[in-house]
Design a protein around this motif. Structure first.
Motif, PDB file in Angstrom:
ATOM      1  N   GLU A   1      86.057  78.097  45.658  1.00  0.00           N
ATOM      2  CA  GLU A   1      84.620  77.900  45.801  1.00  0.00           C
ATOM      3  C   GLU A   1      84.253  76.433  45.955  1.00  0.00           C
ATOM      4  O   GLU A   1      83.295  76.086  46.651  1.00  0.00           O
ATOM      5  CB  GLU A   1      83.896  78.495  44.588  1.00  0.00           C
ATOM      6  CG  GLU A   1      83.969  80.017  44.517  1.00  0.00           C
ATOM      7  CD  GLU A   1      83.419  80.559  43.211  1.00  0.00           C
ATOM      8  OE1 GLU A   1      83.029  79.742  42.349  1.00  0.00           O
ATOM      9  OE2 GLU A   1      83.393  81.800  43.048  1.00  0.00           O
ATOM     10  N   HIS A   2      85.018  75.534  45.319  1.00  0.00           N
ATOM     11  CA  HIS A   2      84.747  74.100  45.396  1.00  0.00           C
ATOM     12  C   HIS A   2      85.401  73.445  46.610  1.00  0.00           C
ATOM     13  O   HIS A   2      85.285  72.224  46.781  1.00  0.00           O
ATOM     14  CB  HIS A   2      85.229  73.409  44.118  1.00  0.00           C
ATOM     15  CG  HIS A   2      84.435  73.792  42.908  1.00  0.00           C
ATOM     16  ND1 HIS A   2      84.801  73.419  41.614  1.00  0.00           N
ATOM     17  CD2 HIS A   2      83.299  74.522  42.772  1.00  0.00           C
ATOM     18  CE1 HIS A   2      83.927  73.903  40.756  1.00  0.00           C
ATOM     19  NE2 HIS A   2      83.010  74.582  41.427  1.00  0.00           N
TER      20      HIS A   2
ATOM     21  N   ARG B   1      89.872  80.936  41.897  1.00  0.00           N
ATOM     22  CA  ARG B   1      88.583  81.237  42.514  1.00  0.00           C
ATOM     23  C   ARG B   1      87.676  80.017  42.494  1.00  0.00           C
ATOM     24  O   ARG B   1      86.981  79.716  43.467  1.00  0.00           O
ATOM     25  CB  ARG B   1      87.914  82.393  41.759  1.00  0.00           C
ATOM     26  CG  ARG B   1      88.583  83.731  41.949  1.00  0.00           C
ATOM     27  CD  ARG B   1      87.888  84.782  41.110  1.00  0.00           C
ATOM     28  NE  ARG B   1      88.474  86.107  41.289  1.00  0.00           N
ATOM     29  CZ  ARG B   1      88.198  87.140  40.516  1.00  0.00           C
ATOM     30  NH1 ARG B   1      87.356  86.997  39.506  1.00  0.00           N
ATOM     31  NH2 ARG B   1      88.756  88.312  40.746  1.00  0.00           N
ATOM     32  N   GLU B   2      87.682  79.316  41.370  1.00  0.00           N
ATOM     33  CA  GLU B   2      86.864  78.112  41.247  1.00  0.00           C
ATOM     34  C   GLU B   2      87.327  77.047  42.237  1.00  0.00           C
ATOM     35  O   GLU B   2      86.508  76.373  42.859  1.00  0.00           O
ATOM     36  CB  GLU B   2      86.947  77.589  39.820  1.00  0.00           C
ATOM     37  CG  GLU B   2      86.054  76.387  39.539  1.00  0.00           C
ATOM     38  CD  GLU B   2      86.110  75.971  38.075  1.00  0.00           C
ATOM     39  OE1 GLU B   2      86.151  74.745  37.839  1.00  0.00           O
ATOM     40  OE2 GLU B   2      86.117  76.854  37.207  1.00  0.00           O
ATOM     41  N   CYS B   3      88.649  76.910  42.383  1.00  0.00           N
ATOM     42  CA  CYS B   3      89.189  75.952  43.353  1.00  0.00           C
ATOM     43  C   CYS B   3      88.767  76.314  44.773  1.00  0.00           C
ATOM     44  O   CYS B   3      88.443  75.438  45.584  1.00  0.00           O
ATOM     45  CB  CYS B   3      90.714  75.907  43.257  1.00  0.00           C
ATOM     46  SG  CYS B   3      91.341  75.272  41.687  1.00  0.00           S
TER      47      CYS B   3
END
Length: 255
Positions: free
Chosen positions: A210-211, A206-208
């Motif tokens: 979002e970034h 998810r972080e990947c």
């Protein structure tokens, strides 16, 4: 096995392998030696990854059932001695694309799922993996989500390696997944209330996303190239998947 009859595929379709506790034991040292040699082949033959991975799960106490699986793989190798990956020259900057898949609860011993992934730099396969997941997934969505998270870790590492070697950034990396529920869960954390039990380390994807490091796209099951790393396919389907991986007869392929 030098004079054995060649097999069309390395493992029987839909085969479920158990510990076979009541079966006749075979020489464990010889079994491990054979599997070890076959694992060496998987570095250049992605089509062997799943079947060799299955044989590797029973090296502690192998029986004749497991030995027959290894013999089937050797028969397949006998018929595909000239097969391998062909690499072609591409453009200066090639896209990095990955495929991620999972077979929910495919392991009949521990009910764990098998993750599969393969990455292409342009049209050339550069890395692949078939591995049993460490935890039991409660749904196919969760199994696909965990497989995609592992693939995203590999994608970020590959992107950094490509940038270091070429000086060009290949981000974002496109990752193809065939489960729409898993894709929705990656893009929207509140999509499923049931997802709260998933281990927090799997939420890395998810972080990947979002970034902007990972772009997740849906792919039709028939075009899912990682499918061959998660289950034993029927002969015709297996041949199609092998061609999609890029494993062909090197003697017949153009240089």
């Amino acid at each position: 096995m030098k004079n054995c009859n060649p097999a069309k595929s390395p493992i029987e379709s839909k085969l479920k392998v158990t510990k076979d506790e009541g079966g006749e034991e075979v020489d464990a040292t010889e079994y491990r030696r054979m599997v070890g040699c076959l694992r060496y082949l998987t570095h250049t033959r992605p089509d062997l990854s799943f079947s060799v991975g299955i044989a590797s799960r029973f090296m502690e106490k192998p029986t004749t059932l497991h030995f027959h699986i290894v013999k089937r793989i050797l028969r397949y190798v006998k018929g595909t001695l000239n097969y391998g990956l062909n690499y072609g020259k591409g453009r200066e900057i090639e896209p990095l694309v990955g495929f991620s898949d999972s077979d929910h609860g495919g392991d009949s011993v521990e009910s764990k799922s098998t993750s599969g992934m393969i990455f292409y730099f342009g049209k050339n396969a550069i890395t692949w993996q078939s591995q049993k997941q460490k935890t039991v997934a409660l749904s196919s969505c969760e199994a696909e989500f965990m497989a995609a998270t592992s693939a995203s870790c590999q994608a970020i590492w590959l992107a950094n390696l490509v940038k270091e070697l070429t000086g060009h950034s290949v981000l974002p990396v496109t990752l193809y997944v065939d489960n729409k529920s898993a894709i929705a869960l990656m893009k929207n954390p509140v999509f499923h209330g049931r997802s709260k039990h998933i281990n927090i380390r799997f939420h890395f994807i998810r972080e990947c996303f979002e970034h902007g490091q990972i772009v997740v796209e849906h792919v039709n099951l028939k075009d899912q190239r990682a499918d061959v790393f998660t289950k034993a396919l029927a002969q015709m389907k297996y041949t199609e998947m092998r061609n999609m991986l890029g494993v062909t007869d090197t003697e017949l392929s153009p240089v």
